[in-house]
Every structure is written in C-alpha cells, then in structure tokens.
Design a protein around this motif. Structure first.
Motif, PDB file in Angstrom:
ATOM      1  N   LEU A  26       0.807  -1.212   0.000  1.00  0.00           N
ATOM      2  CA  LEU A  26       0.000   0.000   0.000  1.00  0.00           C
ATOM      3  C   LEU A  26       0.842   1.265   0.000  1.00  0.00           C
ATOM      4  N   GLN A  27       0.430   2.206  -0.840  1.00  0.00           N
ATOM      5  CA  GLN A  27       1.040   3.522  -0.871  1.00  0.00           C
ATOM      6  C   GLN A  27       0.019   4.549  -0.381  1.00  0.00           C
ATOM      7  N   PRO A  28       0.496   5.711   0.049  1.00  0.00           N
ATOM      8  CA  PRO A  28      -0.449   6.701   0.614  1.00  0.00           C
ATOM      9  C   PRO A  28      -1.585   7.067  -0.338  1.00  0.00           C
ATOM     10  N   GLU A  29      -1.297   7.068  -1.637  1.00  0.00           N
ATOM     11  CA  GLU A  29      -2.329   7.467  -2.601  1.00  0.00           C
ATOM     12  C   GLU A  29      -3.363   6.371  -2.851  1.00  0.00           C
ATOM     13  N   ASP A  30      -3.180   5.197  -2.241  1.00  0.00           N
ATOM     14  CA  ASP A  30      -4.115   4.083  -2.463  1.00  0.00           C
ATOM     15  C   ASP A  30      -5.299   4.109  -1.510  1.00  0.00           C
ATOM     16  N   PHE A  31      -5.268   5.000  -0.533  1.00  0.00           N
ATOM     17  CA  PHE A  31      -6.376   5.050   0.419  1.00  0.00           C
ATOM     18  C   PHE A  31      -7.561   5.714  -0.283  1.00  0.00           C
ATOM     19  N   ALA A  32      -8.589   4.923  -0.484  1.00  0.00           N
ATOM     20  CA  ALA A  32      -9.718   5.296  -1.340  1.00  0.00           C
ATOM     21  C   ALA A  32     -10.810   4.252  -1.142  1.00  0.00           C
ATOM     22  N   THR A  33     -11.886   4.400  -1.917  1.00  0.00           N
ATOM     23  CA  THR A  33     -12.936   3.380  -1.937  1.00  0.00           C
ATOM     24  C   THR A  33     -12.815   2.594  -3.235  1.00  0.00           C
ATOM     25  N   TYR A  34     -12.925   1.288  -3.123  1.00  0.00           N
ATOM     26  CA  TYR A  34     -12.749   0.390  -4.264  1.00  0.00           C
ATOM     27  C   TYR A  34     -14.087  -0.255  -4.621  1.00  0.00           C
ATOM     28  N   TYR A  35     -14.360  -0.314  -5.914  1.00  0.00           N
ATOM     29  CA  TYR A  35     -15.596  -0.912  -6.413  1.00  0.00           C
ATOM     30  C   TYR A  35     -15.288  -1.953  -7.476  1.00  0.00           C
ATOM     31  N   CYS A  36     -16.030  -3.059  -7.438  1.00  0.00           N
ATOM     32  CA  CYS A  36     -16.031  -3.972  -8.572  1.00  0.00           C
ATOM     33  C   CYS A  36     -17.301  -3.713  -9.391  1.00  0.00           C
ATOM     34  N   GLN A  37     -17.255  -4.085 -10.655  1.00  0.00           N
ATOM     35  CA  GLN A  37     -18.398  -3.925 -11.556  1.00  0.00           C
ATOM     36  C   GLN A  37     -18.432  -5.090 -12.537  1.00  0.00           C
ATOM     37  N   GLN A  38     -19.627  -5.657 -12.718  1.00  0.00           N
ATOM     38  CA  GLN A  38     -19.761  -6.695 -13.736  1.00  0.00           C
ATOM     39  C   GLN A  38     -20.358  -6.092 -14.997  1.00  0.00           C
ATOM     40  N   SER A  39     -19.837  -6.524 -16.140  1.00  0.00           N
ATOM     41  CA  SER A  39     -20.387  -6.112 -17.425  1.00  0.00           C
ATOM     42  C   SER A  39     -20.730  -7.340 -18.267  1.00  0.00           C
ATOM     43  N   PHE A  40     -21.138  -8.415 -17.583  1.00  0.00           N
ATOM     44  CA  PHE A  40     -21.528  -9.647 -18.269  1.00  0.00           C
ATOM     45  C   PHE A  40     -22.950  -9.570 -18.771  1.00  0.00           C
ATOM     46  N   SER A  41     -23.829  -8.964 -17.963  1.00  0.00           N
ATOM     47  CA  SER A  41     -25.215  -8.845 -18.393  1.00  0.00           C
ATOM     48  C   SER A  41     -25.814  -7.533 -17.892  1.00  0.00           C
ATOM     49  N   PHE A  42     -26.877  -7.113 -18.574  1.00  0.00           N
ATOM     50  CA  PHE A  42     -27.539  -5.863 -18.219  1.00  0.00           C
ATOM     51  C   PHE A  42     -28.583  -6.118 -17.142  1.00  0.00           C
ATOM     52  N   PRO A  43     -28.746  -5.166 -16.236  1.00  0.00           N
ATOM     53  CA  PRO A  43     -27.959  -3.936 -16.122  1.00  0.00           C
ATOM     54  C   PRO A  43     -26.600  -4.199 -15.492  1.00  0.00           C
ATOM     55  N   TYR A  44     -25.598  -3.457 -15.940  1.00  0.00           N
ATOM     56  CA  TYR A  44     -24.315  -3.555 -15.277  1.00  0.00           C
ATOM     57  C   TYR A  44     -24.510  -3.185 -13.803  1.00  0.00           C
ATOM     58  N   THR A  45     -23.819  -3.880 -12.941  1.00  0.00           N
ATOM     59  CA  THR A  45     -23.979  -3.631 -11.517  1.00  0.00           C
ATOM     60  C   THR A  45     -22.624  -3.543 -10.823  1.00  0.00           C
ATOM     61  N   PHE A  46     -22.610  -2.754  -9.751  1.00  0.00           N
ATOM     62  CA  PHE A  46     -21.407  -2.514  -8.964  1.00  0.00           C
ATOM     63  C   PHE A  46     -21.534  -3.204  -7.602  1.00  0.00           C
TER      64      PHE A  46
END
Lengths: 107, 112
Positions: A78-98
C-alpha cells in the motif's frame, strides 16, 4: 440483476501492507469484471479490466484474479495514494452492476 | 485525450424532469457507447444505462420507465432525461465512455 458483493466493506491498513479485497457475483460472469478506485469528490478510475488485466498507467502493485463468481483485487504494498474506496463492476449482463464498495483507510 | 463534462441544473423540484448533457471533447461520439452512472451522497454507484452513437439504448430496468437518453452528433454531446424525480434521485451524475473515460460528475439535488 446480478448482485455483486464485496468484502470487507471497510478496511484499515498501513503503508506497505498487502491488502486483498474480494468480490462475489450472484451468478457466473465469466471474467467480465472490472475494478475501480474512487477518491473523495472524484470520478471512479479504472484499475483492472477483464478480471486480471492491468489498465495502462496503473502501478503494478495492483493485481486482479478470478473467474466465474469469485474475484480478488490485491494491492501488494500500500502507498499513501491508495487510500480510497474500491468498487467492482460486472459487465456480463444488463444492467451492469457494482459492488457496494470497500473503503480502505489508514490505520 | 477524451474528456467529458456534464452540465445541467443542480436543483430540480420533485415531480419535475432532470435534464443533463455531457459534452465530449478530444474525440468523436461516433463509434462508441456512452453511459450515465449515478451515486447518491455517501453511497455506491448505480448504472443508469447507455446509448450507442447510432441511438440504440439500454436502460437499467429499475429506471427504464423514467429515463430517456439521446445523442447529438453535430454537437458531440449526449443527454439524459429522468422524469418524475423524487428525493431518491438526488445524486452525483456521471457521464462516461466506460470504462476508461468519465466526467467529473455533477450533483443534482431534488428539493422544493
């Protein structure tokens, strides 16, 4: 809709730590999985696409793995600039979801 | 470098229509899908839908009855309309050429 569930929802870590975030899909999404991070007041930024491909310009300490329903994002040191919120997202089928997000903050 | 910029009213009254435009610079609208994503304050991301440059669309079923997207190729812009808004539609709205290019986002508050 395909549900994306991230764990943990929040995580405290220190600079230099190795961190893993998981994302589980409610059904198989092959490798149609992206990872983003988002800093306060900013738009999400792409880190990983196709589950394991590193976006151009993203540091190599980020890596992604998985296929089907289970995926992981790993930050090796980890670096200082990595402190954040992380999201995954699927684009296999609609609607795309996080996923609901994983907030990574400084211990 | 492709850049996107959202524009539109920051305050919309309940039951009225939210209208936003996204202006694309550094590249053409032609040949790509253009998305809208929103994020209520302090919450996660919700995919609203996309429009292809030719005009075909794909909307989130949860919003489909209220959403219309359109493209103006002459202005290199695309737009979002969301009708009958309520406080639950208060959010930062992002336009994007997924997954790499996003606008900075614009906060739309629904309030009387």
């Amino acid at each position: 809709d395909i549900q994306m569930t991230q764990s943990p929802s929040s995580l405290s870590a220190s600079v230099g730590d190795r961190v893993t975030i998981t994302c589980r899909a409610s059904e198989s999404i092959n490798n149609y999985l992206k990872w983003y991070h988002q800093k306060p007041g900013k738009a999400p930024e792409l880190l990983i696409y196709s589950a394991s491909s590193l976006e151009d310009g993203v540091p190599s300490r980020f890596s992604g793995s998985g296929s089907g329903t289970d995926f992981t994002l790993t930050i090796s040191s980890l670096q200082p600039e990595d402190f954040a919120t992380y999201y995954c997202q699927q684009s296999f089928s609609f609607p795309y979801t996080f996923g609901q997000g994983t907030k990574l903050d400084i211990k | 470098q492709v850049q996107l910029q959202e524009s539109g009213p920051g305050l919309v009254k309940p039951s009225e229509t939210l209208s936003l435009t996204c202006t694309v610079s550094g590249g053409s609208i032609s040949g790509y899908y253009w998305s809208w994503i929103r994020q209520p304050p302090g919450k996660g991301l919700e995919w609203i839908g996309y429009i292809y440059y030719s005009g075909s669309t794909n909307y989130n079923p949860s919003l489909r009855s209220r959403v219309t997207m359109s493209v103006d190729m002459s202005e290199n812009q695309f737009s979002l309309k969301l009708t009958s808004v309520t406080a639950a539609d208060t959010a930062v709205y992002y336009c994007a050429r997924e997954p790499r290019y996003w606008g900075q986002g614009t906060l739309v508050t629904v309030s009387s």
